[in-house]
Write an enzyme that holds these catalytic residues in place. Structure first.
Site, short mmCIF file in Angstrom:
data_model
loop_
_atom_site.label_atom_id
_atom_site.label_comp_id
_atom_site.label_asym_id
_atom_site.label_seq_id
_atom_site.Cartn_x
_atom_site.Cartn_y
_atom_site.Cartn_z
N TRP A 186 102.55 -82.54 21.24
CA TRP A 186 101.41 -84.16 22.35
C TRP A 186 103.07 -83.94 23.64
O TRP A 186 103.29 -84.64 23.65
CB TRP A 186 101.68 -85.35 21.80
CG TRP A 186 99.90 -85.12 21.41
CD1 TRP A 186 99.25 -84.95 21.02
CD2 TRP A 186 100.53 -86.26 20.36
NE1 TRP A 186 98.05 -85.50 20.61
CE2 TRP A 186 98.68 -86.46 19.58
CE3 TRP A 186 100.18 -88.06 19.79
CZ2 TRP A 186 97.98 -87.06 18.95
CZ3 TRP A 186 99.77 -88.55 18.32
CH2 TRP A 186 98.93 -87.98 18.22
N GLU A 234 85.12 -83.12 24.24
CA GLU A 234 85.29 -81.87 24.24
C GLU A 234 83.87 -81.26 23.45
O GLU A 234 83.30 -80.36 23.19
CB GLU A 234 87.09 -81.31 23.72
CG GLU A 234 87.35 -81.62 24.74
CD GLU A 234 87.49 -82.75 24.57
OE1 GLU A 234 88.47 -83.51 25.63
OE2 GLU A 234 87.65 -83.21 23.95
N ASP A 284 106.68 -69.15 22.51
CA ASP A 284 105.55 -69.69 23.45
C ASP A 284 104.23 -68.85 23.94
O ASP A 284 104.68 -67.85 23.57
CB ASP A 284 105.26 -71.25 23.53
CG ASP A 284 104.75 -71.94 23.73
OD1 ASP A 284 103.59 -72.22 23.82
OD2 ASP A 284 105.25 -73.40 23.33
#
Length: 585
Positions: A186, A234, A284
């Protein structure tokens, strides 16, 4: 649309877009080798039926091409998504009975918007709790050699605001630490992190559920930069896109509702009173490894799944990867909303080389002086656009393809007049800034200039050869010179730029490290922008040349430890080569 992941895979197989790989493969690096080749060549989705020492098959590449992503979201092409949202935004009834009746057909666009609660669900055909939970049964990938461990890469992380009860679904990578625990990545600006911080202030645990799979539109929705609106989250977006409600079932051990048609659901909690764990490194979406960092620990109290479940996964790394098409889907969906706020926007595009937050092109309808700067500044204030480092504005060229729009902007660019530097937040994963999450910003006004803005730029011509011994390779376009060097000392690029700016044809100078092909615009722009902090690495030289120093920075230049590129080792590639040749040739 598709009821679940199985229905989507059946559709892909009918269309010849799914390859079943029956040979045994390892979730550690080997799957990455095949997936990376498929992503970069527009290849098929891959269903690995026999993952070594794991109990479930793995599928990757669900969004591996723009066409496949469009089909997953229920449209023929990604551009059609903007038209759907435009129709939704037109739901404004005119006066009187006639106006209300005229609006009725448009209400069909809202069909499916609100989730539907059910009592039984395929995802709870098998429910494991307590010591029976073992995440090691899942084929969670270790994607790159330098990764800190296996990472769940396509999770739908479901949380609820401890104060308001509002739901959020986000996609946050999860490093697996043991049979019943993972990290929860997060970041500071994410809604899940805000829910966590509220739980900390209240002194309570935060319940979490993680869904894997289901209708692929649910996976997309978890990535969407949805604005926070009371009562909407969402899965409302997913229901709107699929044209029917998302079915939700009550989780078994936490007070959350989860997708009934998912393949897997992990249930559990994070405890703000516990110390953070060290997560990473991770190769990433930037293409580089992000360093180890502290994040909350997720405790898994239950694992439920459907019989015959398939584990969905993805790999991120040096672009293009399949996340590029998820980014483009969001770009298309939120274009009409951006146009409501900034109506002079004709179109915008986030090129894959910019990995979402490094580069945005925007085309505008220009009618007054300074409008390019105004639009760019407005974009930098829109939601997750705040992380953007470079904005290029045009008024006579489309924003796509990305490098083509940049060349069009250079036609009208006088750097001493048409470039603005500022600062603001950036993605926490961006390694270039000296401070985490805080970077310079760069706006290039490449619009056709009006009389009030001064004389037009002369037509650009290709610069001549660099003719400097430190330049290892070079390539030129009208007004643009790209060079590579072997970086050895601080101040090296500044000294080189002074020499190369002596050529008046150089309006934009791009400097990259050796090993980058300066004639490949996508590779060049990815490298330059990934390694750029405009506050430190961009300037106007000699009053006429905009310099972008995209070289790796040294500690003496105020840089944090510079990361390595995520890439596979030769041993893994050699091991995977027979499978690549058999299934992706």
């Amino acid at each position: 649309m598709f009821r679940n992941l199985g229905a989507y895979l059946e559709d892909l197989e009918r269309r010849g877009e799914l390859v079943r790989v029956p040979e045994e493969v390892s979730a550690e690096l080997e799957i990455t080798a095949l997936a990376d080749r498929a992503f970069k060549t527009g290849g098929p989705a891959l269903l690995f039926e026999n993952v070594r020492d794991r109990d479930f098959p793995l599928v990757i590449g669900l969004f591996g091409t723009p066409e496949r992503t469009a089909r997953a979201l229920g449209v023929r092409a990604l551009d059609d998504l903007a038209a759907r949202v435009e129709r939704l935004l037109e739901l404004k009834p005119a006066g009187g009975l006639a106006g209300a009746l005229a609006m009725l057909p448009k209400l069909g666009e809202l069909k499916g918007l609100f989730p539907k609660k059910v009592r039984r669900a395929p995802v709870q055909e098998v429910v494991l709790t307590g010591d029976r939970v073992d995440l090691g049964r899942l084929p969670v990938q270790t994607c790159w050699p330098g990764d800190g461990g296996p990472f769940v890469t396509l999770p739908q992380v479901i949380t609820r605001d401890p104060e308001t009860g509002e739901y959020n679904v986000g996609m946050y990578r999860m490093q697996v630490f043991g049979p019943r625990s993972t990290a929860m990545h997060w970041q500071l600006y994410k809604t899940g992190r805000r829910h966590f911080e509220k739980a900390r202030k209240l002194g309570t645990r935060l319940e979490v559920a993680v869904a894997l799979g289901g209708d692929p539109v649910l996976t997309y929705a978890a990535t969407a930069p949805l604005p926070e609106l009371p009562g909407l989250y969402e899965y409302h977006l997913a229901g709107f896109l699929r044209g029917r409600p998302v079915e939700l079932v009550k989780a078994k051990t936490v007070d959350l509702w989860v997708p009934a048609e998912a393949e897997f659901v992990l249930e559990g909690y994070v405890d703000p009173a516990e110390p953070f764990v060290t997560e990473g490194p991770f190769g990433d979406h930037t293409g580089f490894y992000t360093p180890p960092s502290p994040y909350p620990l997720f405790h898994v109290t239950a694992l439920s799944h459907r019989r015959g479940a398939v584990y969905p996964s993805t790999v991120v790394g040096p672009p293009p990867m399949e996340d590029a098409w998820l980014i483009e889907a969001s770009e298309r969906i939120f274009l009409p909303a951006a146009q409501l706020v900034i109506p002079e926007i004709r179109d915008y595009h986030m090129p894959p080389a910019g990995v979402a937050h490094n580069w945005v092109n925007v085309e505008i309808e220009k009618s007054y002086a300074g409008q390019g700067f105004k639009v760019a500044s407005g974009l930098l204030g829109l939601g997750q656009m705040m992380s953007t480092k470079v904005v290029v504005v045009t008024s006579d060229a489309p924003p796509k393809p990305g490098f083509g729009a940049l060349l069009a902007a250079v036609r009208h660019l006088r750097p001493e007049r048409d470039v603005v530097f500022s600062k603001g937040p950036t993605d926490e994963l961006d390694h270039a800034p000296a401070q985490v999450g805080f970077s310079g910003k760069l706006i290039l006004d490449g619009t056709v200039k009006l009389e009030a803005e001064g004389p037009a730029a002369a037509p650009p011509v290709p610069p001549g050869p660099a003719g400097h011994p430190e330049v290892t390779a070079q390539h030129a376009w009208p007004g643009v010179l790209a060079v590579t060097i072997e970086k050895r000392r601080p101040g090296q690029v500044r000294a080189l730029a002074r020499r190369l700016a002596a050529d008046p044809a150089v309006r934009l100078l791009l400097v990259a490290d050796g090993g980058i092909d300066p004639a490949n615009p996508d590779a060049l722009m990815w490298w330059v922008l990934a390694n750029l902090d405009p506050a430190r690495d961009a300037w106007v030289e000699a009053g006429r040349t905009l310099v972008l120093d995209g070289t790796r920075k040294l500690p003496e230049e105020g840089a944090r430890p510079w990361p390595e590129v995520a890439r596979l080792d030769e041993k893994t590639l050699e091991r995977a080569r027979p499978l690549i040749e058999r299934w992706l040739s």
